[in-house]
Design a protein around this motif. Structure first.
Motif, PDB file in Angstrom:
ATOM      1  N   LEU A  49       0.832  -1.203   0.000  1.00  0.00           N
ATOM      2  CA  LEU A  49       0.000   0.000   0.000  1.00  0.00           C
ATOM      3  C   LEU A  49       0.866   1.253   0.000  1.00  0.00           C
ATOM      4  N   ALA A  50       1.883   1.284   0.872  1.00  0.00           N
ATOM      5  CA  ALA A  50       2.744   2.463   0.995  1.00  0.00           C
ATOM      6  C   ALA A  50       3.526   2.720  -0.291  1.00  0.00           C
ATOM      7  N   SER A  51       4.007   1.659  -0.928  1.00  0.00           N
ATOM      8  CA  SER A  51       4.788   1.858  -2.148  1.00  0.00           C
ATOM      9  C   SER A  51       3.930   2.439  -3.269  1.00  0.00           C
ATOM     10  N   ARG A  52       2.664   2.048  -3.330  1.00  0.00           N
ATOM     11  CA  ARG A  52       1.771   2.613  -4.353  1.00  0.00           C
ATOM     12  C   ARG A  52       1.473   4.080  -4.066  1.00  0.00           C
ATOM     13  N   LEU A  53       1.304   4.435  -2.804  1.00  0.00           N
ATOM     14  CA  LEU A  53       1.086   5.845  -2.452  1.00  0.00           C
ATOM     15  C   LEU A  53       2.301   6.682  -2.840  1.00  0.00           C
ATOM     16  N   ALA A  54       3.498   6.168  -2.555  1.00  0.00           N
ATOM     17  CA  ALA A  54       4.710   6.908  -2.898  1.00  0.00           C
ATOM     18  C   ALA A  54       4.827   7.074  -4.417  1.00  0.00           C
ATOM     19  N   ALA A  55       4.514   6.020  -5.168  1.00  0.00           N
ATOM     20  CA  ALA A  55       4.589   6.107  -6.627  1.00  0.00           C
ATOM     21  C   ALA A  55       3.589   7.122  -7.175  1.00  0.00           C
ATOM     22  N   ALA A  56       2.497   7.334  -6.452  1.00  0.00           N
ATOM     23  CA  ALA A  56       1.469   8.274  -6.895  1.00  0.00           C
ATOM     24  C   ALA A  56       1.754   9.703  -6.455  1.00  0.00           C
ATOM     25  N   GLY A  57       2.870   9.925  -5.766  1.00  0.00           N
ATOM     26  CA  GLY A  57       3.257  11.287  -5.421  1.00  0.00           C
ATOM     27  C   GLY A  57       3.043  11.682  -3.984  1.00  0.00           C
ATOM     28  N   ALA A  58       2.725  10.745  -3.106  1.00  0.00           N
ATOM     29  CA  ALA A  58       2.612  11.074  -1.685  1.00  0.00           C
ATOM     30  C   ALA A  58       4.013  11.266  -1.099  1.00  0.00           C
ATOM     31  N   THR A  59       4.209  12.350  -0.376  1.00  0.00           N
ATOM     32  CA  THR A  59       5.491  12.612   0.281  1.00  0.00           C
ATOM     33  C   THR A  59       5.376  12.603   1.800  1.00  0.00           C
ATOM     34  N   HIS A  60       4.173  12.882   2.295  1.00  0.00           N
ATOM     35  CA  HIS A  60       3.915  12.920   3.731  1.00  0.00           C
ATOM     36  C   HIS A  60       2.561  12.281   4.004  1.00  0.00           C
ATOM     37  N   ALA A  61       2.414  11.755   5.202  1.00  0.00           N
ATOM     38  CA  ALA A  61       1.112  11.340   5.719  1.00  0.00           C
ATOM     39  C   ALA A  61       0.944  11.996   7.076  1.00  0.00           C
ATOM     40  N   PHE A  62      -0.275  12.351   7.425  1.00  0.00           N
ATOM     41  CA  PHE A  62      -0.549  13.087   8.657  1.00  0.00           C
ATOM     42  C   PHE A  62      -1.571  12.311   9.480  1.00  0.00           C
ATOM     43  N   GLY A  63      -1.455  12.411  10.794  1.00  0.00           N
ATOM     44  CA  GLY A  63      -2.440  11.754  11.638  1.00  0.00           C
ATOM     45  C   GLY A  63      -1.942  11.554  13.047  1.00  0.00           C
ATOM     46  N   ILE A  64      -2.634  10.636  13.743  1.00  0.00           N
ATOM     47  CA  ILE A  64      -2.261  10.231  15.100  1.00  0.00           C
ATOM     48  C   ILE A  64      -2.254   8.713  15.112  1.00  0.00           C
ATOM     49  N   PRO A  65      -1.127   8.092  15.399  1.00  0.00           N
ATOM     50  CA  PRO A  65      -1.074   6.627  15.308  1.00  0.00           C
ATOM     51  C   PRO A  65      -1.785   5.954  16.472  1.00  0.00           C
ATOM     52  N   GLY A  66      -2.265   4.759  16.217  1.00  0.00           N
ATOM     53  CA  GLY A  66      -2.783   3.858  17.236  1.00  0.00           C
ATOM     54  C   GLY A  66      -2.297   2.469  16.908  1.00  0.00           C
ATOM     55  N   GLY A  67      -2.546   1.524  17.790  1.00  0.00           N
ATOM     56  CA  GLY A  67      -2.018   0.183  17.580  1.00  0.00           C
ATOM     57  C   GLY A  67      -2.407  -0.429  16.258  1.00  0.00           C
ATOM     58  N   GLU A  68      -3.582  -0.070  15.763  1.00  0.00           N
ATOM     59  CA  GLU A  68      -4.106  -0.680  14.547  1.00  0.00           C
ATOM     60  C   GLU A  68      -3.434  -0.161  13.270  1.00  0.00           C
ATOM     61  N   VAL A  69      -2.656   0.916  13.359  1.00  0.00           N
ATOM     62  CA  VAL A  69      -2.016   1.454  12.146  1.00  0.00           C
ATOM     63  C   VAL A  69      -0.495   1.506  12.267  1.00  0.00           C
ATOM     64  N   LEU A  70       0.072   0.869  13.274  1.00  0.00           N
ATOM     65  CA  LEU A  70       1.524   0.942  13.460  1.00  0.00           C
ATOM     66  C   LEU A  70       2.280   0.305  12.301  1.00  0.00           C
ATOM     67  N   ALA A  71       1.780  -0.812  11.787  1.00  0.00           N
ATOM     68  CA  ALA A  71       2.454  -1.437  10.639  1.00  0.00           C
ATOM     69  C   ALA A  71       2.405  -0.512   9.426  1.00  0.00           C
ATOM     70  N   LEU A  72       1.307   0.208   9.263  1.00  0.00           N
ATOM     71  CA  LEU A  72       1.188   1.140   8.145  1.00  0.00           C
ATOM     72  C   LEU A  72       2.149   2.310   8.307  1.00  0.00           C
ATOM     73  N   VAL A  73       2.223   2.879   9.495  1.00  0.00           N
ATOM     74  CA  VAL A  73       3.136   4.005   9.728  1.00  0.00           C
ATOM     75  C   VAL A  73       4.574   3.577   9.448  1.00  0.00           C
ATOM     76  N   ASP A  74       4.923   2.384   9.912  1.00  0.00           N
ATOM     77  CA  ASP A  74       6.261   1.846   9.672  1.00  0.00           C
ATOM     78  C   ASP A  74       6.524   1.714   8.171  1.00  0.00           C
ATOM     79  N   ALA A  75       5.566   1.183   7.439  1.00  0.00           N
ATOM     80  CA  ALA A  75       5.725   0.985   6.001  1.00  0.00           C
ATOM     81  C   ALA A  75       5.799   2.321   5.254  1.00  0.00           C
ATOM     82  N   LEU A  76       5.012   3.282   5.663  1.00  0.00           N
ATOM     83  CA  LEU A  76       5.053   4.602   5.026  1.00  0.00           C
ATOM     84  C   LEU A  76       6.443   5.215   5.143  1.00  0.00           C
TER      85      LEU A  76
END
Length: 548
Positions: free
Chosen positions: A25-52
């Protein structure tokens, strides 16, 4: 830029060709031009934050999900980077509902990713669990729930939908097991290049334009989102048409250009000045005009027999106005194709556009007295060339939008569709993060109190945003409406906050200002300062009476 703080860490560890679902998921976002993601992490998104982070997408912590979404939007305005908001399940999702609704109404291609528990667990485990998709579906272009094997597919679909036609938010619910599960690395799917949509037959529109003696162009949000400034400039030059803009379209043609009458949308005073011009026009060309920005006074603003060409990115039934001919597609490309052959470029009878433009400028000229007019005029003079300004919702925004001159697109950022309070500070944060241009935030005291915690975000990011707070200890616009309706004053007054002291306590520079000279000196110093500055300008709320 890559961020390799978490190589081979925890659930993100990979073996050979194996990666996590979050990595795909993160690699596709980066390929589409994402440079930053914003938010507040919780246990359910830690793997995503790490991948981003490992995909080169910097994750930035905000103090509230609503503000995080506006930061993503501000960055998008400044750089074009795909805006990404991340929230954990339950309260994180609920906190973000306002900014998702704003993205829908303000046409922002926000990718909103939420963590969620696996479906089997949700059947018996209810702590913090509700149906994210049911809540968000009325507010988004689409809502997807990622499943094993679809991690990259849903992202590609989400990005395409978010950007297509009129931009808007798309939601992805990402279950924990899908984010953390290991899958074989896959090449990105082939995405066909999308060609600009152009109607096949433009002959009727060309005939209407060629026959016009007094054409008028009203430009709107679609044209900004499709980068149509050059096409609009050429069309105005070849037709001789004057230009009205919505607030979001200010600066698409520099506002000191004599072809530009001014911005309209929420000001009855401005509407009264330009209405005779609309009435006198024998052809109105709506160039990406989206009536979602306009107040009720813009319902049926011309008679049904008025010749109107409505050029839109996406045709949506709204009932706000009629049109003789509607063209759907790439607004800039359509304008370019219309600006060929025999063009009228005849002066309007009696030079009416110049007269209206002069009336417009005079109506919103700053007075000598201290008040919001003086604040805006002083800051306009002190602000360096290229400054990006943001405006919160309230009385100050309507007046500012009428008198603040923009020399380029996206020079004054605001919430015009949803008109939500608390947007200006995080919009300025995102804009400053993505740009080296000076950034200036206008916000009322009530709006600032909604997002005071984000001053700490500015401090942590070391961003030199200049915040101008209009201090009148009231909800000025609502109080004005109460008075107009003959209602008793209620629920609009609150106590005094020492904003200068708050700014200093949050790691910035703060000062109270009550005259033009002090404001000019403090503003000039603020634009040279490395950290953020808050200028608390005390005004009288009565100054707005009759101002717009």
């Amino acid at each position: 830029m890559r961020h390799d703080k978490f190589p081979e860490a925890g659930a993100s560890a990979v073996r050979g060709d194996l990666v996590t679902g979050a990595d795909l998921l993160a690699s596709r976002l980066a390929a589409a031009g994402a440079t930053h993601a914003f938010g507040i992490p919780g246990g359910e998104v830690l793997a995503l934050v790490d991948a981003l982070e490992r995909a080169g997408i910097r994750f930035l912590l905000a103090k509230h999900e609503n503000a995080a979404g506006f930061m993503a939007e501000g960055l998008w305005h400044a750089t074009g980077a795909l805006p990404v908001l991340v929230a954990t399940l339950g309260p994180g999702v609920a906190n973000a509902v306002n900014v998702v609704a704003n993205a829908q109404q303000d046409r922002v291609p926000l990718i909103f990713i939420t963590g969620c528990v696996d479906q089997a667990l949700a059947e018996s485990y209810t702590h913090q669990v509700f149906d994210h998709q049911a809540v968000l579906r009325p507010l988004v272009k689409a809502s997807f729930r990622a499943a094993p094997g679809t991690e990259d597919l849903v992202v590609e679909k989400a990005i395409a939908l978010a950007r297509r036609g009129r931009p808007g938010p798309v939601h992805i619910d990402l279950p924990i097991s899908v984010a953390e599960g290991h899958v074989t690395r896959r090449p990105p799917p082939a995405v066909p290049k999308q060609q600009p949509a152009i109607p096949a037959d433009l002959s009727a529109a060309r005939e209407m334009i060629a026959g016009a003696r007094a054409p008028l162009v009203i430009a709107g949000l679609d044209l900004v989102n499709q980068d149509g400034a050059a096409a609009l400039d050429r069309f105005l030059t070849l037709t001789g048409a004057p230009l009205l803009t919505t607030y979001k379209t200010k600066g698409l043609v520099p506002e000191n250009d004599p072809r530009v009458i001014g911005g309209v949308g929420l000001s009855p005073r401005a509407d009264a000045i330009v209405q005779p011009l609309i009435a006198a026009a024998d052809l109105i060309v709506l160039a990406g005009y989206d009536p979602i920005e306009m107040r009720q006074g813009w319902r049926h603003p011309w008679p049904t027999d008025k010749r109107v060409i409505d050029i839109v990115a996406e045709d949506m039934p709204h009932g706000m106005h009629g049109a003789t001919l509607r063209l759907e597609g790439d607004v800039g490309a359509i304008l370019t194709l219309l600006a060929v052959g025999e063009m009228p470029n005849r002066p309007w009878p009696a030079n009416e556009p110049d007269k209206v433009r002069s009336q417009f400028r005079a109506a919103f000229a700053a007075s000598a007295a201290w008040g919001p007019h003086a604040v805006f005029a002083t800051l306009r003079e002190a602000a360096p060339a290229g400054t990006v300004a943001t405006a919160d919702s309230g009385a100050h925004r309507i007046l500012l939008s009428q008198i603040w001159a923009c020399d380029r697109p996206r020079g004054l950022l605001q919430s015009t569709g949803l008109c939500t309070m608390g947007c200006a500070l995080p919009l300025a944060t995102g804009a400053a993060l993505g740009s080296s241009r000076p950034t200036l935030c206008f916000v009322g005291d009530a709006g600032l109190e909604m997002v005071l915690g984000e001053l700490a975000t500015l401090r942590d990011l070391k961003l030199p945003v200049v915040i101008v707070t209009l201090v009148d200890e009231s909800l000025g616009l609502i109080a004005l409406k109460q008075r107009q309706m003959g209602l008793a004053r209620a629920g609009v007054d609150f106590g005094a906050t020492d904003f200068a002291a708050v700014a200093r306590a949050m790691g910035g520079h703060g000062v109270a200002v009550e005259d033009r000279g002090s404001l000019k000196r403090e503003a000039q110093a603020a634009f040279r300062r490395e950290g953020f500055t808050l200028l608390a300008c005390r005004i009288d709320a009565e100054s707005y009476q009759g101002a717009f």
